[in-house]
Scaffold this active site. Structure first.
Site, short mmCIF file in Angstrom:
data_model
loop_
_atom_site.label_atom_id
_atom_site.label_comp_id
_atom_site.label_asym_id
_atom_site.label_seq_id
_atom_site.Cartn_x
_atom_site.Cartn_y
_atom_site.Cartn_z
N CYS A 185 -1.91 9.27 2.66
CA CYS A 185 -1.41 9.39 0.97
C CYS A 185 -2.82 9.57 -0.63
O CYS A 185 -1.99 9.58 -1.53
CB CYS A 185 -1.90 7.42 1.37
N GLU B 110 1.00 -1.48 0.18
CA GLU B 110 -0.37 -0.39 0.13
C GLU B 110 1.31 1.44 0.06
O GLU B 110 1.58 1.76 0.90
CB GLU B 110 -1.06 0.18 1.32
#
Length: 480
Positions: free
Chosen positions: A289, A255
């Protein structure tokens, strides 16, 4: 009047469910004041070896846990996290520099993620009956499958959500029946240690978990050791892809980063979107993110959006994260703030317009807006991971889609439109892991599959997706 919250002077790490002091320490700083406020026991190669061996030794016991036992463990965590919620939020403010409102929200997500995991124990599909009699030769055979844990797993979590993104690794491992070794970010290790304290209160088998703070260069075995059957890493794309190259035969889930974009079509309500655009771009100083890094507005509404957005951003002040009204707190460390300030300066030197912010004071970078940024500028093509938003104009829907796709990243994207056909076209054609309609790409609910494509990663998180990665299908065939 209550006393200000203070961290303990020192915290142990955990090996095989037990608190351990190694004699070596990681210093933990208050990210706003930059003062050392605590220290955490630091793992060395010998400690990591003990943790890995313990996890391998616990594989059978973890695999043998019954669903009701897993659920009891996870629900105990839910209960204790609720009881310690104020402490957990204050730890996030201090060691992570997270504004207190965001810190409280993350604690709620931690609780929700463990609750979702507890629910998943009895809700996830465990296998199927297979019709094997598809040919005459197989007429007397029946088959079925079950999902079994892969074994010991290696988990590496980031600094920006040190509770919830850690939860997204630990909770699915418990559901799957996988013993684990977790390395928290060296900048924010205390959050994970508190989770370890709670796990140590449960009936998890001996050796089921170890939480081993250390610097990245000391944790090579977390990546390379073939006794681990899966590596799950959340962090930067450069580090993640390097880990995958060195990971050997194990499964890998990455991720990684992004430079998320949101586009507003000419039927979008600019006033209704403003709050979400500001929050998406600047909460936690943009260290998310899926923070909004690029805002694309249709040429018919671009000037309206630009004027209103810039006016709102100019009202934001980088401030003490302990203050209730702070949105933009400190960046995680000064060299990251200096890096991003350099990117802003370089973009301006290449012809970009600085519409708001741009000033740096230590770890405090002002909420910044840029326009006319070169596609080759670092702040455009890379992940800013800070309080910077770029404004762009486009003339038609297809051009907007192409601009979003013109990125080496593909985590999530947002599209504001009332046109159903455009919603589906965005879903079909955007090269991202998630398309968010009429909201910013920063949106995430903890049970949804979450992850990206291209340089944004490999695989998905979310309880169901993570459990599938941590288990494998085993078939049973019976001749009648």
């Amino acid at each position: 009047m209550s006393q200000p919250f203070q961290l303990k002077a020192q915290y142990p790490l955990y090996v095989a469910n037990q608190p351990i002091e190694t004699g070596s320490w990681l210093e933990v700083t208050d990210k706003y004041s930059n003062k050392v406020v605590s220290r955490v026991a630091q793992a060395d190669p010998q400690t990591l070896e003990q943790a890995i061996a313990a996890a391998v030794g616990a594989e059978k016991a973890m695999a043998a846990l019954k669903p009701f036992q897993k659920q009891e463990i996870l629900l105990h965590c839910v209960k204790r996290f609720k009881e310690r919620s104020e402490e957990l939020a204050q730890i996030l403010v201090i060691e992570g520099g997270k504004p207190v409102g965001s810190a409280k929200a993350e604690v709620l997500r931690l609780i929700s993620t463990f609750q979702l995991a507890a629910d998943a124990v009895t809700q996830l599909d465990q296998g199927v009956v297979m019709p094997l009699a598809v040919t005459e030769a197989a007429a007397s055979y029946r088959g079925m499958t079950q999902r079994v844990p892969v074994g010991a797993v290696s988990l590496i979590s980031p600094f920006n959500f040190p509770l919830n993104l850690t939860a997204h690794k630990i909770a699915p491992a418990i559901v799957a029946g996988c013993p684990f070794v977790l390395k928290p970010a060296s900048l924010t290790p205390i959050s994970a240690i508190i989770i370890a304290e709670v796990l140590a209160e449960t009936s998890l088998p001996q050796g089921a978990f170890s939480i081993v703070p250390c610097h990245r260069d000391a944790a090579d075995s977390m990546v390379t050791d073939d006794r681990f059957k899966l590596l799950s890493f959340t962090g930067s794309d450069q580090v993640g892809w390097d880990m995958k190259a060195r990971s050997g035969r194990k499964k890998v889930v990455l991720e990684l980063g992004g430079n998320a974009a949101v586009m507003l079509e000419d039927d979008a309500n600019v006033d209704a979107a403003l709050d979400r655009l500001v929050a998406g771009g600047y909460s936690q100083a943009g260290q998310v993110c899926i923070s909004v890094q690029r805002i694309l507005a249709h040429e018919k509404i671009y000037d309206e959006l630009k004027d209103k957005f810039v006016a709102r951003v100019k009202q934001l002040k980088a401030a003490d994260p302990a203050l209730a009204d702070t949105i933009v707190g400190p960046m995680i460390k000064e060299n990251e703030a200096v890096r991003l300030k350099g990117w802003i300066n370089d973009a301006v030197a290449q012809g970009a317009s600085l519409l708001a912010g741009g000033e740096l004071n230590g770890v405090m970078l002002e909420a910044t807006v840029l326009e006319n940024v070169s596609l080759d500028a670092d702040v455009y093509k890379n992940e800013a991971f800070g309080p910077v938003v770029i404004l762009e104009k486009y003339s038609n829907f297809d051009e907007g889609i192409e601009l979003i796709n013109n990125s080496r990243f593909g985590l999530q994207a947002g599209v504001y439109t009332q046109n159903l056909n455009k919603m589906f076209k965005a879903w079909d054609t955007l090269h991202v892991g998630g398309v968010i309609i009429n909201d910013v790409p920063t949106f995430r609910v903890d049970n949804m599959p979450y992850g990206g494509v291209k340089d944004s990663g490999l695989g998905r998180e979310g309880i169901k997706a993570a459990v599938l990665d941590m288990t494998e299908e085993r078939v049973l065939v019976i001749k009648q």
